[in-house]
Design an enzyme around this catalytic site. Structure first.
Site, PDB file in Angstrom:
ATOM      1  N   CYS A 112      48.264   9.063  16.379  1.00 31.37           N
ATOM      2  CA  CYS A 112      48.859   8.364  17.521  1.00 31.37           C
ATOM      3  C   CYS A 112      48.710   9.189  18.794  1.00 31.37           C
ATOM      4  O   CYS A 112      48.326   8.672  19.846  1.00 31.37           O
ATOM      5  CB  CYS A 112      50.330   8.072  17.239  1.00 31.37           C
ATOM      6  N   CYS A 213      57.334   6.032  12.999  1.00 31.87           N
ATOM      7  CA  CYS A 213      58.141   4.999  13.632  1.00 31.87           C
ATOM      8  C   CYS A 213      57.947   3.616  13.023  1.00 31.87           C
ATOM      9  O   CYS A 213      58.856   2.795  13.057  1.00 31.87           O
ATOM     10  CB  CYS A 213      57.824   4.954  15.128  1.00 31.87           C
TER      11      CYS A 213
END
Length: 398
Positions: A112, A213
């Protein structure tokens, strides 16, 4: 020089702040605005946030976006939301699932950072005329001690060792480091929260975000099964000595070093020591079979001052972390015919392919980050390595 190491006044310096909706990035935006910088806040919508809207500790979901907007209103800066869901799925979530079914233990936070945050968002910041992209990561950067060109910077561990995020940032390229700024690197987390309270930010008491997440309640197997329906294929649970002990319902339910929930009872403590994705076998053995002395790396990002090949050929003494929660331990970066590897001087138990190996100059809070790589293969003690090699060469039961 201003606080971000630019030779101009803060008001003449534009900074984009990557705002997740959490307390750390919110305080960064508040601090920079207080110092007089020209600040823009950008929040990325990264995934289908329906399941995460009411979940404490989510990141870049519905409530988080609203929190970031409210913070920007409070401190008086513009706020933008960019929809990166498709990009996030392509570069982070799908590779995460592929890695799991290959028997690896992936770290999607690294992907990410390197694709969505430090590549795509960084490019957007430059398009907006920003001089820097600031984040709420706990890591330090400063001018390089041996710069090869003006403006070159280096990474260092943060002041708050308990919040050290350098492990997840080992793959940050030199070009990205030069553009990034990390204003919280010298602060303890307690001071960050105190600043949020002082600024009157709505997120001052908000829970910290989870490491992954997009995985609800930490159930990796659920999202992998959803994305890869054929991933949960049954197979054998095999002892390192060749005995078939039972069956499993998919290697995605297991991780290297796991002891609980293996699904076999033998009267001896057993651990998952290897995941044979090709033959769908979960290999178990005694605890000593987890002991690892050497890890071979792929996709190495080198941030040292000398050339990587020269450093490896000479046996570069450094410190390494193969888990985010561990302190750096003595190591030697070397190479052989198979490629680059790191010798773990003190050994490490339960090292899995897909994990990161981050390299440092020392163990203190001011240790420099030399980069690192992803672990493609770990090498055990000779007896366990020989037993595993023999098992993998033997055909699995039909």
């Amino acid at each position: 020089m201003n606080s971000l190491d630019f030779d101009r006044k803060p008001e003449d310096t534009r900074v984009v702040v990557a705002m997740s909706g959490g307390v750390d990035s919110s305080v960064v935006a508040g601090l920079l605005k207080r110092e007089g910088y020209d600040v823009l806040g950008i929040t990325l919508q990264l995934y289908d946030h329906g399941a995460a809207v009411h979940r404490a500790g989510s990141c870049c979901a519905g409530q988080d976006i609203d929190d970031a907007r409210r913070v920007c209103e409070t401190i008086g800066i513009p706020h933008y939301v960019l929809d990166y869901e498709a990009r996030f799925r392509e570069t982070v979530i799908n590779p995460f699932a592929e890695s799991y079914i290959a028997g690896e233990t992936p770290i999607p936070c690294v992907a990410c950072n390197q694709t969505v945050k430090f590549a795509d968002l960084l490019a957007t910041a430059k398009e907006l005329g920003a001089d820097a992209l600031a984040t709420g990561h706990y890591i330090r950067s400063r001018p390089s001690p041996m710069p090869r060109y003006p403006g070159q910077r280096a990474l260092y561990r943060p002041a708050d060792a308990d919040r050290d995020q350098s492990y997840f940032l080992f793959a940050t390229t030199q070009e990205q480091i030069d553009y990034l700024r990390f204003p919280l690197g010298g602060l303890p987390k307690s001071e960050t929260r105190a600043l949020a309270e002082e600024m009157g930010l709505v997120v001052a008491k908000k829970a910290d975000s989870q490491d992954i997440c997009f995985v609800p309640q930490g159930k990796y197997s659920d999202i992998v099964s959803k994305l890869k329906p054929n991933a949960a294929l049954a197979g054998e649970i095999v002892h390192l000595d060749g005995r078939v002990l039972g069956a499993h319902e998919g290697i995605l339910h297991y991780t290297i070093g796991q002891r609980r929930g293996i699904g076999v009872a033998t009267g001896e403590p057993l651990y998952v020591v290897y995941l044979d994705a090709r033959s769908r076998r979960v290999v178990v053995g005694p605890k000593e079979a987890l002991e690892t002395r050497r890890v071979y790396l792929r996709d190495v990002n080198w941030l040292g001052d000398e050339e990587l090949e020269a450093a490896a050929r000479s046996g570069f003494e450094c410190f390494a972390k193969v888990r985010s929660t561990r302190r750096p331990a003595p190591a030697v970066l070397s190479c052989d015919a198979e490629g680059l590897y790191v010798e773990l001087v003190e050994g490490e138990a339960g090292v899995a392919p897909g994990q990161a190996c981050a390299l440092y100059s020392g163990i203190g809070e001011d240790a420099r980050v030399y980069g690192g790589g992803f672990i493609r293969r770990s090498e055990r003690e000779p007896a366990a390595e020989a037993a595993l090699k023999a098992l993998l060469q033997a055909p699995a039961a039909a």
